[in-house]
Design a protein around this motif. Structure first.
Motif, short mmCIF file in Angstrom:
data_model
loop_
_atom_site.label_atom_id
_atom_site.label_comp_id
_atom_site.label_asym_id
_atom_site.label_seq_id
_atom_site.Cartn_x
_atom_site.Cartn_y
_atom_site.Cartn_z
N ARG A 161 36.99 -34.12 -34.40
CA ARG A 161 35.83 -33.29 -34.05
C ARG A 161 35.84 -32.00 -34.86
NH1 ARG A 161 35.28 -28.72 -31.40
NH2 ARG A 161 33.29 -28.23 -30.44
N GLU A 182 33.18 -30.60 -37.63
CA GLU A 182 32.51 -29.30 -37.54
C GLU A 182 32.54 -28.57 -38.88
OE1 GLU A 182 34.27 -26.98 -34.41
OE2 GLU A 182 32.81 -27.69 -32.96
N ASP A 211 28.49 -26.37 -34.45
CA ASP A 211 28.95 -26.64 -33.09
C ASP A 211 28.63 -28.08 -32.70
OD1 ASP A 211 30.02 -26.20 -30.56
OD2 ASP A 211 28.12 -25.52 -29.74
N ILE A 212 29.68 -28.86 -32.51
CA ILE A 212 29.53 -30.24 -32.07
C ILE A 212 30.18 -30.33 -30.69
CG2 ILE A 212 30.12 -32.65 -32.51
CD1 ILE A 212 30.30 -31.95 -35.49
N LYS A 213 29.43 -30.71 -29.71
CA LYS A 213 29.97 -30.83 -28.35
C LYS A 213 31.02 -31.93 -28.31
CE LYS A 213 27.07 -27.88 -26.47
NZ LYS A 213 27.47 -26.51 -26.57
N PHE A 214 32.12 -31.64 -27.63
CA PHE A 214 33.20 -32.61 -27.49
C PHE A 214 32.98 -33.37 -26.20
CE2 PHE A 214 37.80 -33.68 -26.75
CZ PHE A 214 37.89 -34.56 -27.81
N LEU A 215 32.09 -34.35 -26.26
CA LEU A 215 31.72 -35.15 -25.10
C LEU A 215 32.31 -36.55 -25.23
CD1 LEU A 215 27.96 -34.14 -25.02
CD2 LEU A 215 29.82 -33.17 -23.64
N THR A 272 30.28 -39.15 -27.08
CA THR A 272 30.09 -38.88 -28.50
C THR A 272 31.28 -39.38 -29.33
OG1 THR A 272 28.87 -36.89 -27.91
CG2 THR A 272 29.63 -37.05 -30.17
#
Length: 102
Positions: A58, A62, A70-74, A77
């Motif tokens: 992740r 980024e 900003d990449i959400k750590f979901l 995903t």
């Protein structure tokens, strides 16, 4: 895509590359385990290694364009990366006597 190059760390004596021995991955695992005092509860490290490696992936994503995005750590995903790492452990590490010992 697999194995992801960034999960490999170089053995200091032989210079051979081994999966999940990248220092950053180890730093994440040790930091989380020691800070949260989880060492008494851990029976299997596979999930921790896969989660740590997925988190590193992740961060690399980024910064892949040279700027912070900003990449959400979901879970949904990065589920495919996590599952791919779990499969890699099952298919390549468990089946290799040398890697299994490490």
């Amino acid at each position: 895509m697999f194995p992801l190059r960034f999960i490999f760390g170089k053995d200091k004596e032989t210079s051979k590359l081994y999966p999940f021995e990248q220092e950053v991955i180890w730093d994440i695992i040790l930091g989380v385990v020691l800070e949260l005092k989880y060492q008494h509860y851990i029976t299997d490290l596979n999930n921790l290694f896969c989660t740590a490696a997925t988190a590193v992936c992740r961060v690399l994503e980024e910064f892949s364009q040279g700027i912070l995005v900003d990449i959400k750590f979901l879970a949904h995903t990065f589920k495919s990366i996590y599952n791919g790492l779990k499969d890699y452990i099952q298919d390549h590490i468990y089946t290799d006597p040398e890697l299994s010992k490490r």
